[in-house]
Every structure is written in C-alpha cells, then in structure tokens.
Design an enzyme around this catalytic site. Structure first.
Site, PDB file in Angstrom:
ATOM      1  N   HIS A  29      58.915   8.481  28.781  1.00  0.00           N
ATOM      2  CA  HIS A  29      59.014   7.152  29.377  1.00  0.00           C
ATOM      3  C   HIS A  29      59.806   6.215  28.469  1.00  0.00           C
ATOM      4  O   HIS A  29      60.682   5.472  28.932  1.00  0.00           O
ATOM      5  CB  HIS A  29      57.619   6.591  29.635  1.00  0.00           C
ATOM      6  CG  HIS A  29      56.817   7.355  30.631  1.00  0.00           C
ATOM      7  ND1 HIS A  29      56.433   6.833  31.851  1.00  0.00           N
ATOM      8  CD2 HIS A  29      56.319   8.617  30.596  1.00  0.00           C
ATOM      9  CE1 HIS A  29      55.734   7.733  32.524  1.00  0.00           C
ATOM     10  NE2 HIS A  29      55.650   8.826  31.773  1.00  0.00           N
ATOM     11  N   ASP A 142      58.096   0.034  33.370  1.00  0.00           N
ATOM     12  CA  ASP A 142      57.520   1.299  33.829  1.00  0.00           C
ATOM     13  C   ASP A 142      56.440   0.986  34.852  1.00  0.00           C
ATOM     14  O   ASP A 142      55.702   0.002  34.719  1.00  0.00           O
ATOM     15  CB  ASP A 142      56.931   2.050  32.633  1.00  0.00           C
ATOM     16  CG  ASP A 142      56.651   3.505  32.933  1.00  0.00           C
ATOM     17  OD1 ASP A 142      55.736   3.781  33.747  1.00  0.00           O
ATOM     18  OD2 ASP A 142      57.328   4.380  32.373  1.00  0.00           O
TER      19      ASP A 142
END
Length: 476
Positions: A29, A142
C-alpha cells in the site's frame, strides 16, 4: 484524443491545486501510493505524502532500492505522530496465514485522524511564494484510511478520493457474497470462490466496518488495475455502485500500472540482475512471496527440494515477513537444507536481500513467477508478460490466484485454496514448476501472458487515459 495540459515544473509556484497522499501502513500500500505520487508530481503538481515516521522511512528506503523507479525528490513527506505500537516477529507455525503480527501497526493507524486533520487545514489554506492560495486540496487516501481522512468533509476547498490497492475481481466476489446475488462468472464454480471469513481474521471485519462508515465522503474512487486485465469486473462493480448510490454520480478511474513499463537507461545494476544475465531467455523461474508471508522451516525445506528436483533454473528471494516496524529488529535468517546452495550453484540463486522485483520480472531470462499473488505482484508480472505459478496465502490473494489461473489463464496452480492448511510437498512444487516452465500447457500460458502484457503496455503508451482523465477532473 484531446491534448491534456498540466502545469510545468518551472511554474509550480503558480499552481493552485495541491495533492495530499495518505497511505495505509503496509508495504504494498505504501509503495503503490508513492508510485502514484510520482506520476502526479511528474505532471507538475505539488504532492505531499503523509504517514507515520516509521512508514515514511520504509516507503523511501525501499523505493530507492528499486532499480526501476525514480527517487523521491520533489515529494514532500510529512512524518505524523503515532503512539508506540507492538512490533512482534511473524509466526511461521501459526494456523492462520494472515499476518496477525502486523495488526498492532494497522490498528495504530486509526490514531492518525487528528494529525491528518491538522495537515488538511494547513495545506488547504496555504499560500505559496507567489502569494497564490490553494484553490483546491485533492486528498488521495487508501480506502483503508477513510476514517483517518474523514475531516476532509469540513474543509470547503478539499475533495477526497479513495484508492483501492486490490483487484476488482476480489471486490466483486465479496460484493456478491455480501449481497447474496448470484456469481455470473462461468469460468469459476461458485463453490471455489474464497470467502471473507477464510481469507482474513475476525478483527479485520470491524476495521473494514469502521472505514466503510466514511466511504460516502469520497468524491470518487481510484483503482489499481486496468481494463485489459479487469474490464468486465470494473463494469460489473460500476453497475452495482450506480444501482446502490443515492446520487448516482460516483466517479471511478482504473489507473494502473503505476510503475514504469519500460526500462530506463539510468537503471542501476543489481547482483540478481547480473546473475540473470548469464542465463538463456525465459529459462528462470522467479520465486518470491512478498513482504507479509512467513513459512515454517518444514515448508522452506519442501520448497527448496521442489526447486532442486525440478532441474529448472530459479531465482529465490528468501526473506522473513515484515514486522510492523521493519527497523525494530533484524530479520530472521531462514535456514535452508544442508548443502542446498552448493548443490544448485550455477542453476539456482537464493538472495536474502530486498530485490528489484520489477527489474527481475522485466529481465529476458525470466520465464515464470512463483508468487503469493499479492495484487501488486500480479500487476507487475502480467505487465511484463510473465506467467505465474500461484500459491496464495491470505487476504485478496486467493481471489487473485483464481483470476490468474481460471479466468485469464495466465498461470498454473501450485496449490488450490482448499489445500491451504496442508504442507505443500516438494513433489507438488516440482510438478507445478515443470508445468509452467517445461510443458505445452506452460507454453500456452506464457503466450497468453505475453499477449496480455502487450495490451497493458499499449494502454500506457496510449497516454494513461484514465489517470489523465482523473487529474483533469480533480483539478477542474
């Protein structure tokens, strides 16, 4: 296609749109948001990247180690205060493959709401050297950080966009599961579809629920995928979203790949790439299981024997799984069978360092990738036209593996998800390697992977349309 105009670096002081990137604290991520940061920065926009001090340092360190990526110059990093969290070692003998040892670092991310809120207010009202005030603050976060960025709703000149690092196929499967709707994919028996409860640990469900409460604040959605790979599932999910949405105006963009698809003359050399230079085209299988996988000593031994018995050339990245704080302690040196490295010398290579995966997959000597099927690894492999031997461990990986083997048909199984609790034997590993690297089936799989890779690269050569469309919309 119309020409899209973006600001030049020489006029950054006049730019009135600022981007703030908020990643989730897990390696894939952190990396994907940083890659996206580079692409946006390359178009002349100011870009700020906000994470804890530990994770800013991790993102920069590993980014600089990747021989095919740019350095981090021009991106402004903000090291956010985070309460201390436990950083235990991985548990190779746990009955659960999900990296539970990372959970304290994931949970600690919920404490970032206040510092992110303060940064939002600061950046939204900042004035640059030309006395130009920020007209719009574009927050890309995110999707697992929706709770943290919720205060964007109180900033009049800010808009937030969620970024999903996983596959649309996985998301579609789980959407069908939750809604009870039939699964309209004929290539896969519905009974073979992994479920949320056997891919994650229970505590994750509550974390997802917390994030979902603030999902409606997002002005649009960015996906780390592209239409050549997941076009049907992008369309199916868009239909679902439009049907369920109140205002039916949610914007969606599939913006991958986020990494360079061709080599750069300035790319650095690396010992693994130099070793690959000595081998014939498409003769080496690359073996790597990402940053969250840890294996028992018995499983490592079986893998070593399977590689040796296959008589195929291999490059194996053998590393312990990350801790929540990768700087907290040295990684464990995982033992190999006695005499293994001596017996395979010249045919196989084991590296225990962080390896340049993009450079390896791009290398002409690499003809296959034995992988855990993390989505980032799948994207990189397919873009480079390299087929996979799939060995999923947890999270979205089982769904990704099905997509590779059953639907796209660009991979072969090492194990199916139903065998996840069993020791994978050397004979099963040997068989899967031979299928991929030395059989007519493997040749057909490789041909499909190469064709798909060309389509993905063409989508970038055509101008990264969806990324540019997003930037045009976000900076309108």
């Amino acid at each position: 296609m119309a020409t899209i105009s973006f600001p030049n670096d020489s006029k950054l002081g006049e730019q009135d749109v600022v981007f703030l990137m908020v990643p989730f604290p897990a390696q894939s991520h952190l990396n994907q948001i940083l890659r996206l940061s580079h692409l946006i920065r390359s178009r002349g926009f100011p870009v700020h990247y906000a994470a804890s001090a530990i994770h800013c340092r991790q993102a920069k360190l590993r980014h600089e180690h990747d021989t095919l990526l740019l350095n981090t110059s021009g991106i402004i990093f903000h090291e956010l205060p985070t309460p201390p969290f436990n950083s235990p070692p991985p548990e190779p003998y746990s009955s659960v493959k999900f990296p539970q040892h990372l959970w304290p670092s994931f949970e600690a991310s919920l404490n970032l709401r206040e510092p992110v809120g303060a940064l939002l207010r600061e950046l939204s009202s900042s004035v640059d050297t030309t006395r130009t005030r920020t007209r719009r603050l574009v927050v890309i976060h995110d999707n697992l950080m929706s709770y943290v960025v919720q205060d964007v709703a109180s900033v009049p000149n800010a808009e937030s966009y969620s970024f999903n690092c996983g596959s649309r196929f996985c998301n579609f499967c789980l959407t069908c599961q939750f809604s009870g709707k039939p699964f309209p994919v004929v290539e896969v028996d519905p009974e073979e579809i992994p479920t949320l409860d056997n891919c994650f640990i229970p505590v994750v469900f509550n974390f997802f629920s917390i994030q979902n409460q603030f999902d409606h604040l997002s002005h649009g959605k960015l996906f780390s995928t592209c239409r050549p790979i997941e076009g049907p599932y992008l369309d199916l999910l868009a239909q679902t979203t439009d049907a369920d949405a109140v205002d039916k105006t949610t914007k969606q963009w599939a913006i991958a790949p986020l990494f360079p698809v061709t080599a750069n003359e300035d790319d650095k050399t690396h010992p693994t790439l130099e070793w690959l230079d000595k081998h014939p085209p498409k003769s080496v299988i690359y073996v790597s299981f990402g940053s969250t996988t840890t294996m028992s000593r018995e499983q490592i031994n079986e893998l070593a024997l399977g590689l040796e018995e296959s008589k195929q050339r291999f490059l194996w990245v053998l590393r312990d799984a990350d801790r929540g704080d990768i700087f907290d302690a040295e990684s464990t040196i995982l033992p190999l069978p006695e005499g293994f490295e001596e017996r395979v010398e010249g045919v196989g290579k084991v590296t225990r360092d962080w390896a340049p995966q993009l450079g390896i997959l791009r290398h002409p000597s690499v003809g296959g990738f034995m992988s855990h099927c993390g989505w980032n690894s799948c994207l990189e492999s397919l873009t480079m036209g390299v087929p996979l031997a799939t060995w999923p461990m947890h999270s979205d990986q089982p769904h990704n593996a099905l997509l590779m083997t059953h639907i796209l048909k660009v991979g072969v199984q090492v194990i199916g998800w139903g065998e996840r609790d069993e020791l994978v034997t050397s004979s099963a590993i040997k068989k899967s390697i031979e299928r991929l690297m030395a059989s007519s089936e493997g040749h057909a799989v490789r041909t499909r992977a190469e064709e798909l890779g060309k389509m993905i690269k063409q989508s970038v050569d055509d101008g990264h349309r969806e990324l540019n469309a997003f930037l045009t919309y976000a900076t309108r």
